[in-house]
Design a protein around this motif. Structure first.
Motif, PDB file in Angstrom:
ATOM      1  N   ILE A   9     -22.424  19.688  29.491  1.00  0.00           N
ATOM      2  CA  ILE A   9     -22.785  20.889  28.949  1.00  0.00           C
ATOM      3  C   ILE A   9     -21.346  21.996  28.853  1.00  0.00           C
ATOM      4  CG2 ILE A   9     -23.539  23.065  30.254  1.00  0.00           C
ATOM      5  CD1 ILE A   9     -25.923  21.667  29.864  1.00  0.00           C
ATOM      6  N   ALA A  10     -20.495  21.881  29.761  1.00  0.00           N
ATOM      7  CA  ALA A  10     -19.274  22.495  29.378  1.00  0.00           C
ATOM      8  C   ALA A  10     -18.447  22.234  28.065  1.00  0.00           C
ATOM      9  CB  ALA A  10     -18.145  21.958  30.632  1.00  0.00           C
ATOM     10  N   HIS A  11     -18.361  20.903  27.805  1.00  0.00           N
ATOM     11  CA  HIS A  11     -17.826  20.218  26.551  1.00  0.00           C
ATOM     12  C   HIS A  11     -18.714  21.142  25.422  1.00  0.00           C
ATOM     13  CE1 HIS A  11     -16.048  17.540  23.868  1.00  0.00           C
ATOM     14  NE2 HIS A  11     -17.254  17.471  22.925  1.00  0.00           N
ATOM     15  N   GLU A  12     -19.851  21.245  25.207  1.00  0.00           N
ATOM     16  CA  GLU A  12     -20.612  21.652  24.082  1.00  0.00           C
ATOM     17  C   GLU A  12     -20.543  23.211  24.148  1.00  0.00           C
ATOM     18  OE1 GLU A  12     -21.565  19.614  22.162  1.00  0.00           O
ATOM     19  OE2 GLU A  12     -21.319  17.962  23.507  1.00  0.00           O
ATOM     20  N   TYR A  13     -20.546  23.518  25.254  1.00  0.00           N
ATOM     21  CA  TYR A  13     -20.390  25.203  25.175  1.00  0.00           C
ATOM     22  C   TYR A  13     -18.867  25.456  24.891  1.00  0.00           C
ATOM     23  CZ  TYR A  13     -19.429  30.003  26.706  1.00  0.00           C
ATOM     24  OH  TYR A  13     -18.858  31.255  26.420  1.00  0.00           O
ATOM     25  N   PHE A  14     -17.866  24.711  25.182  1.00  0.00           N
ATOM     26  CA  PHE A  14     -16.612  25.193  24.843  1.00  0.00           C
ATOM     27  C   PHE A  14     -16.362  24.923  23.385  1.00  0.00           C
ATOM     28  CE2 PHE A  14     -14.883  23.567  29.270  1.00  0.00           C
ATOM     29  CZ  PHE A  14     -15.398  24.785  29.742  1.00  0.00           C
ATOM     30  N   HIS A  15     -17.135  24.186  22.837  1.00  0.00           N
ATOM     31  CA  HIS A  15     -17.102  24.003  21.199  1.00  0.00           C
ATOM     32  C   HIS A  15     -17.333  25.440  20.619  1.00  0.00           C
ATOM     33  CE1 HIS A  15     -16.290  20.008  20.022  1.00  0.00           C
ATOM     34  NE2 HIS A  15     -17.319  19.415  20.464  1.00  0.00           N
ATOM     35  N   LEU A  34      -9.594  17.494  15.727  1.00  0.00           N
ATOM     36  CA  LEU A  34      -9.084  18.878  16.073  1.00  0.00           C
ATOM     37  C   LEU A  34     -10.291  19.844  16.733  1.00  0.00           C
ATOM     38  CD1 LEU A  34      -6.978  21.258  15.712  1.00  0.00           C
ATOM     39  CD2 LEU A  34      -8.214  21.797  13.477  1.00  0.00           C
ATOM     40  N   LYS A  35     -11.461  19.331  16.560  1.00  0.00           N
ATOM     41  CA  LYS A  35     -12.462  19.984  17.399  1.00  0.00           C
ATOM     42  C   LYS A  35     -12.849  18.970  18.554  1.00  0.00           C
ATOM     43  CE  LYS A  35     -16.846  18.689  15.077  1.00  0.00           C
ATOM     44  NZ  LYS A  35     -17.706  18.418  16.322  1.00  0.00           N
ATOM     45  N   GLU A  36     -12.751  17.761  18.532  1.00  0.00           N
ATOM     46  CA  GLU A  36     -13.077  16.840  19.487  1.00  0.00           C
ATOM     47  C   GLU A  36     -12.269  16.610  20.455  1.00  0.00           C
ATOM     48  OE1 GLU A  36     -16.368  16.515  19.969  1.00  0.00           O
ATOM     49  OE2 GLU A  36     -17.510  17.031  18.294  1.00  0.00           O
ATOM     50  N   GLY A  37     -11.100  16.331  20.173  1.00  0.00           N
ATOM     51  CA  GLY A  37     -10.032  15.925  21.372  1.00  0.00           C
ATOM     52  C   GLY A  37      -9.576  17.084  21.831  1.00  0.00           C
ATOM     53  N   LEU A  38      -9.666  18.323  21.085  1.00  0.00           N
ATOM     54  CA  LEU A  38      -9.205  19.427  21.633  1.00  0.00           C
ATOM     55  C   LEU A  38     -10.247  20.071  22.985  1.00  0.00           C
ATOM     56  CD1 LEU A  38      -7.563  22.157  22.317  1.00  0.00           C
ATOM     57  CD2 LEU A  38      -8.436  23.110  20.110  1.00  0.00           C
ATOM     58  N   THR A  39     -11.501  19.830  22.537  1.00  0.00           N
ATOM     59  CA  THR A  39     -12.687  20.187  23.233  1.00  0.00           C
ATOM     60  C   THR A  39     -12.833  19.280  24.618  1.00  0.00           C
ATOM     61  OG1 THR A  39     -13.717  21.359  21.543  1.00  0.00           O
ATOM     62  CG2 THR A  39     -15.208  20.887  23.556  1.00  0.00           C
ATOM     63  N   VAL A  40     -12.651  17.835  24.459  1.00  0.00           N
ATOM     64  CA  VAL A  40     -12.687  16.987  25.454  1.00  0.00           C
ATOM     65  C   VAL A  40     -11.484  17.720  26.434  1.00  0.00           C
ATOM     66  CG1 VAL A  40     -12.118  14.583  26.386  1.00  0.00           C
ATOM     67  CG2 VAL A  40     -13.632  15.122  24.191  1.00  0.00           C
ATOM     68  N   PHE A  41     -10.283  17.850  25.821  1.00  0.00           N
ATOM     69  CA  PHE A  41      -9.018  18.374  26.856  1.00  0.00           C
ATOM     70  C   PHE A  41      -9.563  19.482  27.716  1.00  0.00           C
ATOM     71  CE2 PHE A  41      -5.952  21.586  27.129  1.00  0.00           C
ATOM     72  CZ  PHE A  41      -4.924  20.784  28.233  1.00  0.00           C
ATOM     73  N   ARG A  42     -10.411  20.368  26.924  1.00  0.00           N
ATOM     74  CA  ARG A  42     -10.741  21.492  27.667  1.00  0.00           C
ATOM     75  C   ARG A  42     -11.811  21.389  28.788  1.00  0.00           C
ATOM     76  NH1 ARG A  42     -11.409  26.597  25.696  1.00  0.00           N
ATOM     77  NH2 ARG A  42     -13.439  26.327  24.538  1.00  0.00           N
ATOM     78  N   ASP A  43     -12.692  20.320  28.480  1.00  0.00           N
ATOM     79  CA  ASP A  43     -13.899  20.107  29.500  1.00  0.00           C
ATOM     80  C   ASP A  43     -13.224  19.152  30.721  1.00  0.00           C
ATOM     81  OD1 ASP A  43     -14.487  17.069  29.514  1.00  0.00           O
ATOM     82  OD2 ASP A  43     -15.226  17.324  27.493  1.00  0.00           O
ATOM     83  N   GLN A  44     -12.021  18.438  30.197  1.00  0.00           N
ATOM     84  CA  GLN A  44     -11.469  17.746  31.337  1.00  0.00           C
ATOM     85  C   GLN A  44     -10.581  18.700  32.287  1.00  0.00           C
ATOM     86  OE1 GLN A  44      -8.729  15.114  29.145  1.00  0.00           O
ATOM     87  NE2 GLN A  44     -10.392  13.537  29.087  1.00  0.00           N
TER      88      GLN A  44
END
Length: 883
Positions: free
Chosen positions: A306-312, A329-339
């Motif tokens: 849920i967090a990952h998709e919202y942070f996108h 650029l969108k996926e690696g960065l957003t995985v970092f953010r959800d982590q």
């Protein structure tokens, strides 16, 4: 019509060939008239030549697949058939205007027949779209590329009794009655977006409502749509969404920007979830949770995804990627953010362990095999094949390393600059790095090698301590092995966090000038030496703390040093890491002994170290569970690397598990009973940690004594009041050749058969039993009424679990496991190429096997490659695996 998704010689797309689109689309009006077998789509595209591309008045080519063209108008005038050409993949206007113009296109598609679940499809009575990466071209003809951004308005019309809910991107603008018992809804998204972020969902859905007030005081409506009757399973997802929204405001200064945010849970979906602007579509397994249906792991996954998709919304939507090569650029960065989100709200160490375990289990083998590719790939045949652990998980590690190099404060300033500078744009990795440089004042050009080079670096570290001078010399060398297409590698910049651990804790150390030594060493050359001063005793090196870099590490530490770090390292991650390295080395030795026919032995020093950890109440139960968990069979296969004998690995791990269970029997039984969680179920981290330690204790006790372990697991199964306790008991029984196993699975199915997500658990549990009979059981289950090739969750649960999580059965000496997977791939590919290609990745390590299994696996991979009319997806994967 020609089927453009299948071809014998699929073309290759290359990064070096990227060119901006000659035409742009400013606004899109879509009108969808929904019908199961023939949905009519009318699109009105306001287009213009791209001022950045020299005007030529040349042809205009739009992408399109599985479409029937009904009409085509340019500036209101119907185009003569000689003015354009239609193929299975494109619509080409032979002469396009060199001024702004309006193109109107009417097409039809068949949602009911779309089993690929890409574009617009209908499943279980629900119309749904999935447009990433290139699914929009299956809805209408379009410039289907991420660097073409447009403002979308969507009108959706459907039969009121079949589709009472009509959802689109953005904010709702209008709704009402239409002719013939239909109704319509109009949605407008004011933010320009690429077409892969388009979404539409229609059907009979129930809604759970809530509200969120942003930091600036804006009121946002929150809605989660599910199948009727499942509303009581949405509470955790809604709570996770609100916490994600608040965290993104506090951690990154990002507010939500529309009036409404919606999540739709569907049962048939190729991915985990999709971040479409304002209308996230989720596989329902990552939304639905109730104590009697979802485990602690399910709750944690829902929270994270849920967090990952919202942070996108900001890292992916407001700023998207210029081309699919920039996917990280969108996926690696957003995985970092959800982590980071999970780290802040749960145990940071346990989260880091989970992330590193995932990286090592999925990404390290990818880097070490034929499917190795850079975080930013250089070429692809089918972009769907590059939604990989390398892009996602390694991509996140690269962002983490950048933060380590420039510091947290500069990193936050760099992210603010990135959002300010590139909002509303399609960006590149170079632009992201430039923001890091501009905010920190540090040159990071060489860091680009991490994005462009495949492979996992091996860093070898040696130390030499001189007691008289109280100095320690630390030498590090880096090498990255060759990977397909990249025989030689340049040195990388590698931030290595470290400390020197003494008898009373971390030792303060200095540079030659007396200043404190840095906590992070930056390895930038093939070989470097650092000299540390005022080291008052012989230390034990704690290196790559917190897994500061995604590397393989060879450090000059003895077994005694590892055991010392297990009990004394102040870095909790490295405490766990020391135990993993020790256990891997021991298990590799045991495996070799089995292969060579030698007797096995026991290791009292290791069991005593585990006993100390188990009894250390200063450590959280969740961390103690991690410390007691042995490396997986996949970890050991990666560690051995060549001539792998899966049976020997399995027996070695079983031997060590049984020994630990016997050695710590009393302590494990005490922990099992002590950490039972009374009262109503809660997914909070503390309660989940207690259940994790209890499950770990049960696993080890069952390994030591199958009969008593089965009785204990059966008693837990019978008394369980939540799915976590039920599933941990079943997971233990599933790996025991005991009569309680089948009895429990039968009882569970009787409870579960009305719930598809519980049936998935039932299928997966039967696929992981490490027995010769599992092959036949999986074959039988493939004919079960609950199993269907058209249901991705069922295929992943049964076949994915068997091939990925049961190495001893999948790699059966007979080769029947390989035959089973090959049969499945050939049957599944015409139905759903994306899922088939992902499952084919389970063959990626075939060259690491011993010669007999190598030959058997190769025969089946070649049989798949020789199949008729394979999809581009599967052609690329099996071709790469065999290359």
């Amino acid at each position: 019509m020609e089927d453009a998704t299948r071809t014998e010689t699929p073309p290759t797309t290359r990064l070096v060939d990227y060119r901006p689109s000659a035409y742009l689309i400013d606004t899109v009006f879509l009108d969808l008239r929904l019908a199961p077998r023939e949905t009519i789509v009318r699109s009105r595209l306001e287009m213009r030549p791209n001022p950045a591309v020299p005007a030529s008045g040349a042809s205009l080519t739009l992408d399109g697949e599985a479409l029937t063209l009904r009409s085509l108008h340019l500036d209101g005038a119907a185009l003569d058939a000689h003015a354009y050409t239609v193929t299975g993949e494109h619509l080409t206007l032979h002469q396009a205007p060199v001024r702004p113009f309006v193109l109107e296109i009417e097409t039809s598609c068949d949602p009911e027949a779309n089993t690929e679940l890409s574009g617009l499809y209908r499943s279980n009575g629900i119309y749904c779209t999935q447009c990433e990466a290139e699914g929009f071209r299956r809805i209408t003809y379009y410039l289907d590329r991420p660097d073409v951004l447009a403002v979308f308005t969507t009108r959706i019309e459907g039969a009121r009794d079949e589709t009472p809910i009509l959802l689109g991107n953005g904010n709702p603008k209008e709704s009402g009655r239409a002719a013939n018992g239909h109704h319509f809804a109009i949605w407008h998204d004011p933010f320009p977006k690429p077409c892969y972020l388009f979404a539409m969902v229609a059907g009979d859905l129930a809604c759970v409502d809530d509200r969120f007030t942003t930091a600036s005081g804006r009121d946002v409506a929150l809605r989660i749509y599910v199948e009727p009757g499942k509303e009581d399973r949405c509470g955790w997802a809604m709570d996770s969404l609100k916490r994600s929204m608040r965290w993104d405001e506090e951690a990154f200064g990002r507010e939500y920007d529309l009036d409404i945010f919606m999540i739709v849970a569907v049962s048939d979906f190729n991915m985990g979830a999709m971040e479409n602007k304002g209308l996230n579509v989720f596989n329902d397994k990552y939304v639905l949770a109730r104590p009697d249906t979802a485990t602690d792991a399910d709750y944690a996954n829902i929270e994270s995804i849920i967090a990952h998709e919202y942070f996108h919304n900001w890292t992916g939507n407001r700023i998207t990627c210029r081309d699919w090569f920039q996917l990280c650029l969108k996926e690696g960065l957003t995985v970092f953010r959800d982590q980071e989100f999970t780290t802040d709200i749960r145990s940071g160490t346990v989260k880091r362990i989970a992330d590193v375990r995932l990286l090592r289990t999925q990404q390290f083998p990818e880097d070490a095999g034929p499917l190795a590719h850079p975080v930013r790939p250089e070429k692809y045949i089918e972009i769907n094949n590059f939604y990989t652990a390398t892009v996602y998980e390694k991509g996140a590690e690269l962002v983490r390393m950048m933060r380590s190099l420039i510091g947290r404060r500069a990193f936050r300033a760099a992210m603010d600059l990135y959002f300010e500078r590139h909002d509303g744009e399609a960006a590149t990795i170079e632009q992201f790095l430039r923001c890091m440089e501009d905010a920190s004042g540090r040159e990071l050009g060489s860091f680009l090698r991490w994005y462009n080079q495949a492979g996992t670096p091996l860093v070898t570290v040696t130390t030499a301590y001189d007691a008289p001078s109280q100095t320690l010399e630390l030498r590090a060398e880096q090498t990255t092995p060759p990977t397909p297409g990249q025989p030689s590698k340049a040195p990388l910049i590698i931030p290595i966090a470290f400390a020197l651990v003494g008898s009373k804790g971390d030792l303060p150390v200095t540079n030659a000038d007396g200043t404190p030594a840095p906590e992070i060493l930056e390895l930038t050359q093939a070989s470097q030496v650092w000299r540390l001063h005022e080291v008052t005793e012989r230390p034990v090196l704690s290196i790559n703390r917190g897994f500061s870099a995604p590397i393989r590490l060879n450090a000059s530490l003895s077994d005694a040093d590892r055991l010392f770090l297990m009990g004394h390292d102040s870095d909790a991650f490295n405490r766990w890491e020391a135990g993993q390295i020790y256990a891997k080395a021991l298990l590799v030795k045991l495996t070799r002994a089995l292969v060579e026919g030698r007797r096995l032995w026991e290791d009292p020093a290791y069991s005593e170290a585990l006993r100390s950890s188990l009894l250390d109440d200063r450590l959280s139960p969740a961390l103690r569970a991690e410390l007691l968990t042995l490396p997986t069979e996949g970890d050991l296969a990666s560690e051995i690397g060549t001539s792998i004998e899966p049976d020997a690995i399995h027996l070695a791990r079983r031997h060590l598990s049984a020994y630990i269970g016997r050695s710590l029997r009393d302590e494990l039984r005490q922990a099992y009973h002590r950490h039972a969680v009374p009262g109503p179920y809660s997914p909070d981290p503390a309660s989940a940690g207690n259940r994790a330690l209890r499950a770990c204790a049960l696993t080890l006790l069952a390994a030591a004594d199958a009969a008593s372990g089965a009785q204990l697991a059966w008693a837990q199964f019978a008394a369980a009041e939540n799915m976590t306790e039920t599933f941990s008991a079943l997971a233990t029984l599933a790996r025991l050749d005991r009569p309680e196993r089948d009895a429990a699975l039968e009882q569970f199915y009787e409870r579960a058969k009305s719930d598809p997500l519980l049936v998935d658990k039932w299928l997966a549990l039967q696929a992981v039993g490490p027995f010769p009979s599992t092959l036949d059981r999986v074959r039988t289950l493939m004919g079960h009424p609950e199993f269907s090739l058209k249901k991705p969750n069922k295929v992943r649960a049964l076949i994915g679990s068997f091939a990925a999580l049961n190495p001893v059965a999948f790699n059966d000496r007979s080769g029947r496991g390989y035959v089973l997977l090959a049969d499945l791939l050939l049957a599944l590919d015409p139905v759903n190429p994306q899922v088939a290609a992902r499952l084919a990745g389970n063959f990626k390590s075939w060259r690491m096997l011993e010669p007999n299994r190598q030959a058997l696996a190769r025969r089946q991979i070649e049989r798949v490659r020789a199949g008729d009319s394979l999809s581009r997806d599967l052609v690329e994967i099996v071709g790469t695996i065999l290359a």
